[in-house]
Design a protein around this motif. Structure first.
Motif, mmCIF file in Angstrom:
data_model
loop_
_atom_site.group_PDB
_atom_site.id
_atom_site.type_symbol
_atom_site.label_atom_id
_atom_site.label_comp_id
_atom_site.label_asym_id
_atom_site.label_seq_id
_atom_site.Cartn_x
_atom_site.Cartn_y
_atom_site.Cartn_z
ATOM 1 N N GLY A 76 3.670 17.516 11.630
ATOM 2 C CA GLY A 76 2.970 17.365 10.366
ATOM 3 C C GLY A 76 3.686 16.528 9.329
ATOM 4 N N VAL A 77 4.842 15.941 9.677
ATOM 5 C CA VAL A 77 5.592 15.125 8.725
ATOM 6 C C VAL A 77 5.886 13.762 9.342
ATOM 7 N N VAL A 78 6.357 12.835 8.502
ATOM 8 C CA VAL A 78 6.765 11.503 8.957
ATOM 9 C C VAL A 78 8.186 11.261 8.457
ATOM 10 N N ASP A 79 9.126 11.135 9.392
ATOM 11 C CA ASP A 79 10.527 10.892 9.031
ATOM 12 C C ASP A 79 10.839 9.403 9.173
ATOM 13 N N PRO A 80 11.331 8.749 8.107
ATOM 14 C CA PRO A 80 11.677 7.319 8.186
ATOM 15 C C PRO A 80 13.103 7.105 8.688
ATOM 16 N N LEU A 91 0.851 -1.188 0.000
ATOM 17 C CA LEU A 91 0.000 0.000 0.000
ATOM 18 C C LEU A 91 0.886 1.237 0.000
ATOM 19 N N GLY A 92 0.302 2.346 -0.403
ATOM 20 C CA GLY A 92 1.072 3.590 -0.452
ATOM 21 C C GLY A 92 0.206 4.792 -0.152
ATOM 22 N N ALA A 93 0.851 5.853 0.318
ATOM 23 C CA ALA A 93 0.177 7.126 0.578
ATOM 24 C C ALA A 93 0.922 8.213 -0.185
ATOM 25 N N GLU A 94 0.170 9.073 -0.858
ATOM 26 C CA GLU A 94 0.789 10.087 -1.710
ATOM 27 C C GLU A 94 0.250 11.466 -1.355
ATOM 28 N N ASN A 95 1.160 12.367 -0.976
ATOM 29 C CA ASN A 95 0.831 13.780 -0.720
ATOM 30 C C ASN A 95 -0.344 13.953 0.238
ATOM 31 N N LEU A 96 -0.310 13.212 1.341
ATOM 32 C CA LEU A 96 -1.413 13.287 2.298
ATOM 33 C C LEU A 96 -1.441 14.636 3.012
ATOM 34 N N HIS A 97 -2.641 15.213 3.088
ATOM 35 C CA HIS A 97 -2.847 16.433 3.877
ATOM 36 C C HIS A 97 -4.100 16.240 4.723
ATOM 37 N N LEU A 98 -3.960 16.502 6.013
ATOM 38 C CA LEU A 98 -5.098 16.378 6.921
ATOM 39 C C LEU A 98 -4.973 17.443 7.987
ATOM 40 N N GLU A 99 -6.050 18.158 8.215
ATOM 41 C CA GLU A 99 -6.023 19.140 9.290
ATOM 42 C C GLU A 99 -7.336 19.140 10.051
ATOM 43 N N PHE A 100 -7.207 19.408 11.339
ATOM 44 C CA PHE A 100 -8.345 19.573 12.220
ATOM 45 C C PHE A 100 -8.560 21.074 12.408
ATOM 46 N N PRO A 101 -9.674 21.496 13.008
ATOM 47 C CA PRO A 101 -9.942 22.938 13.113
ATOM 48 C C PRO A 101 -8.800 23.759 13.695
ATOM 49 N N GLU A 146 -10.426 9.330 5.751
ATOM 50 C CA GLU A 146 -10.102 9.935 4.466
ATOM 51 C C GLU A 146 -9.289 11.204 4.670
ATOM 52 N N PRO A 147 -8.198 11.400 3.921
ATOM 53 C CA PRO A 147 -7.429 12.650 4.033
ATOM 54 C C PRO A 147 -8.173 13.808 3.381
ATOM 55 N N ASP A 148 -7.827 15.028 3.758
ATOM 56 C CA ASP A 148 -8.398 16.207 3.098
ATOM 57 C C ASP A 148 -7.863 16.336 1.679
ATOM 58 N N ASP A 149 -6.629 15.889 1.490
ATOM 59 C CA ASP A 149 -6.032 15.931 0.153
ATOM 60 C C ASP A 149 -5.034 14.769 0.063
ATOM 61 N N GLY A 150 -4.700 14.375 -1.180
ATOM 62 C CA GLY A 150 -3.837 13.218 -1.362
ATOM 63 C C GLY A 150 -4.656 11.935 -1.397
ATOM 64 N N ARG A 151 -3.963 10.810 -1.473
ATOM 65 C CA ARG A 151 -4.693 9.540 -1.570
ATOM 66 C C ARG A 151 -3.877 8.395 -0.988
ATOM 67 N N PHE A 177 -1.119 16.455 9.162
ATOM 68 C CA PHE A 177 -0.145 15.998 8.165
ATOM 69 C C PHE A 177 -0.174 16.928 6.967
ATOM 70 N N ASP A 178 1.005 17.162 6.397
ATOM 71 C CA ASP A 178 1.090 18.028 5.231
ATOM 72 C C ASP A 178 2.080 17.445 4.227
ATOM 73 N N ASN A 179 1.558 17.045 3.075
ATOM 74 C CA ASN A 179 2.386 16.548 1.971
ATOM 75 C C ASN A 179 3.211 15.329 2.379
ATOM 76 N N VAL A 180 2.562 14.364 3.015
ATOM 77 C CA VAL A 180 3.235 13.150 3.475
ATOM 78 C C VAL A 180 3.102 12.061 2.415
ATOM 79 N N THR A 181 4.239 11.501 2.000
ATOM 80 C CA THR A 181 4.268 10.406 1.026
ATOM 81 C C THR A 181 5.095 9.260 1.602
ATOM 82 N N LEU A 182 4.525 8.076 1.639
ATOM 83 C CA LEU A 182 5.253 6.903 2.129
ATOM 84 C C LEU A 182 4.559 5.637 1.643
ATOM 85 N N GLY A 183 5.190 4.484 1.868
ATOM 86 C CA GLY A 183 4.630 3.225 1.391
ATOM 87 C C GLY A 183 5.064 2.063 2.264
ATOM 88 N N ILE A 184 4.355 0.948 2.096
ATOM 89 C CA ILE A 184 4.662 -0.275 2.831
ATOM 90 C C ILE A 184 4.811 -1.406 1.811
#
Length: 623
Positions: free
Chosen positions: A199-203, A5-15, A55-60, A20-27
């Motif tokens: 807001g990021v994920v460092d591997p 599976l993979g995540a591309e350009n994920l963006h998610l924000e709460f009020p 569901e993210p606000d943006d990305g997939r 998360f902002d522009n997070v891309t990673l995979g398994i």
């Protein structure tokens, strides 16, 4: 390795926050990923996004066709009114699940002591957790997402779960992502680590210990704005390199680099100074348990315990659930009188308990943090320096804004830290910690451990977090079969004793019988034989027995390991020279830079091959 599976350009924000902002990673197949980060930074949210529960606000997020996903969250939602058996194995007939070795293994590892026909509505929180985990693990999944799976598990349960994960798939199959504060578990199962922050994920490559080294290197190269965080990580790295031998054998630590990083880091505790201060504060007598026994309703819990606690002693207490650990601590604290024997307490002893209930904070529920702090002492001494309560709060991870927050609105981890700070401000000389890791993330655990390193008193710790026990205590005891047993070999010795059957297993046997399953607990006789053989054999004999090698085979393997060490060092030095050439090379000479890059890639590939072989040889040698 095949992509899962993979995540591309994920963006998610709460009020009020961008999670998360522009997070891309995979398994990929074979990935075993541990997720670390501060509480509230989005670790559980990341799992929900990757599993497509959110569901993210943006990305997939994309899954391979036909991918099966198993998910354990922190809520332990079980079907109301269902029995334990139907919850775990569903509609399977007994001969079906009993004939499946994988299902039997899960049942034996997690729920063997829970009656099979009891309703899940009657279970305790810990039992519900184990049933929920068993229900998940009996299934076949391509990817497992585990959110705090070690909650409510004892040391043996955590080790069983690590072993189950490691043998569940072959090395190039399946995938797992786990969020947990249990650092031993992260090291035991993870091949990679993701740090969630800002807001990021460092591997990072490797488990928790390798992650600590890489984070220290990253922090050293960054600006000094995170100096305090870096020092904590360096101190923890120093313990990892100087402490538990099992953590020091992996070549991916870059042992020489690690030693260079900790050259100027002193031992984590000045034991002589602490013992001297503790003796001055406590005198010679702390608490003596003299031939103490405790029974409840005719059932013997503790049997003729003899324990003389010394000033400055730092002791971890191990034992299965229900063995009597809390009873033992209640004797020490004076909240329980023995059935027979005597408890002798020194005249200057002041005991404080950090328990699991946070009950002592209830009286401050509507007060703001700064108001609670103001009622205590105006200063506290740590590392030989005088600190204000506000500075102590900052050291424990509180921000200036949180000082105005009512206690009732704090998170579980913040309440735990405030509770510890209030206890320390009262300046007790005997501190009892009962499962202190609950609700704390790995950074806060490191901060708490750093603070306890300079605490000059007697420290008693009960915890299922073996990393914490090894980190903050200098010796361990086990409550087994009603007796208190010293563990010179630490947690590893305890695990060997339990595997051999020491400490009974009566409750498990009864539960297993009621469920129609065989009792897997051993007798005490075999434990004695194992203990005796371990004591009589020398280190070389035990190592050879553990690895299964003959003497000649072992010597050959040791020679190969030494040769591999030299090759890794040589190729590493050549790689460093190439990196230096990059810095001085004409940046407009693209052809020359390309040649350097090709050489560098070849060196890195060679290092990886050498390290993989090193690990294979190390496994043969049992190091």
């Amino acid at each position: 390795m095949a992509h899962l599976l993979g995540a591309e350009n994920l963006h998610l924000e709460f009020p009020t926050k961008v999670v998360f902002d522009n997070v891309t990673l995979g398994i990929d197949e074979g990935d075993r990923i541990g997720v670390v980060g501060r509480n509230g930074d989005g670790k559980s949210t990341l799992l929900a996004l990757l599993s497509q529960r959110l569901e993210p606000d943006d990305g997939r997020v994309t899954h391979r066709r036909g991918l099966t996903v198993g998910y354990l969250d922190q809520r332990d939602i079980l079907p109301e009114g269902a029995t334990v058996g139907s919850t775990v194995v569903g509609d399977l007939e007994e001969h079906e699940w009993a004939g499946d070795p994988k299902i039997r293994d899960v049942i034996g590892g997690l729920v063997s002591d829970i009656p099979w026909d009891v309703s899940v509505d009657e279970l305790s929180g810990g039992q519900r957790r184990r049933v929920a985990l068993a229900r998940l693990l009996v299934g076949d999944w391509d990817v497992l997402f585990l959110d705090e799976p070690t909650n409510h598990l004892d040391v043996e349960g955590i080790q069983w779960l690590a072993e189950h994960i490691n043998r569940r798939w072959s090395s190039n199959q399946g995938g797992m992502v786990v969020v947990t504060h249990d650092r031993w578990f992260l090291d035991a199962v993870s091949t990679d680590t993701w740090e969630v922050h800002d807001g990021v994920v460092d591997p990072f490559e490797g488990g928790y210990a390798a992650y600590i080294l890489q984070r220290v290197e990253r922090d050293r190269q960054a600006a000094a704005s995170e100096q305090r965080r870096q020092n904590l990580a360096r101190k923890e790295l120093a313990w990892l390199r100087r402490g538990a031998p099992a953590r020091t054998s992996k070549p991916k630590f870059r042992i020489d680099a690690a030693n260079a990083l900790i050259d100027d880091v002193p031992p984590i505790r000045d034991t002589v100074a602490l013992a001297k201060t503790a003796t001055a504060r406590l005198g010679k007598d702390v608490v003596d348990l003299l031939d103490v026994s405790v029974s409840f309703d005719g059932t013997q819990i503790l049997d003729r315990i003899e324990w003389r606690i010394a000033p400055g002693e730092r002791t971890g207490i191990l034992g299965p659930n229900g063995a009597g650990k809390s009873t033992l601590l209640n004797l020490v604290s004076g909240t329980l009188a023995p059935t027979s024997g005597r408890v002798k307490t020194g005249k200057t002893v002041q005991v404080a308990i950090l328990d699991q209930q946070l009950a002592d904070l209830a009286q401050f529920a509507d007060d703001r943090v700064r108001e609670v702090v103001a009622r205590k002492k105006t200063s506290y001494v740590a590392d030989g320096k005088e600190m204000t309560p506000a500075q102590l709060l900052e050291r424990l991870g509180f921000t200036a804004e949180q000082l105005s927050t009512p206690v009732k609105d704090l998170s579980g981890g913040q309440k735990r830290r405030l509770q510890l700070m209030l206890i320390l401000l009262d300046e007790p000389n005997v501190l009892i910690l009962d499962e202190p890791t609950n609700d704390l993330d790995t950074d806060m655990l490191a901060a708490m451990e750093d603070l306890l390193d300079t605490w000059p008193g007697t420290l008693l710790v009960v915890s299922h977090d073996r990393y914490l026990l090894e980190r903050v205590t200098d010796q361990q005891y086990a409550v087994l079969g009603g007796h208190l047993r010293h563990l010179p070999g630490g947690v590893d010795e305890y695990m060997r004793l339990r595997a051999a059957g020491t400490g009974g297993g009566t409750a498990s046997a009864a539960a297993a019988a009621s469920a129609g399953r065989p009792d897997t607990a051993g007798g005490t006789g075999s434990a004695g034989a194992v203990a005796g053989s371990s004591a009589s054999a020398g280190p070389g004999a035990s190592a050879a027995a553990a690895s299964g090698l003959s003497g000649a085979e072992r010597r050959t393997a040791e020679k190969e390991m030494s040769a591999l060490d030299r090759k890794i060092a040589k190729v590493g030095a050549d790689r460093k020279k190439l990196l230096d050439q990059f810095a001085t090379h004409d940046q407009s000479d693209y052809a020359g830079l390309g040649e350097l890059q090709a050489k560098l890639a070849a060196h890195e590939a060679e290092i990886e091959q050498l390290e993989e072989r090193w690990l294979e040889v190390a496994e043969l040698l049992g190091v």
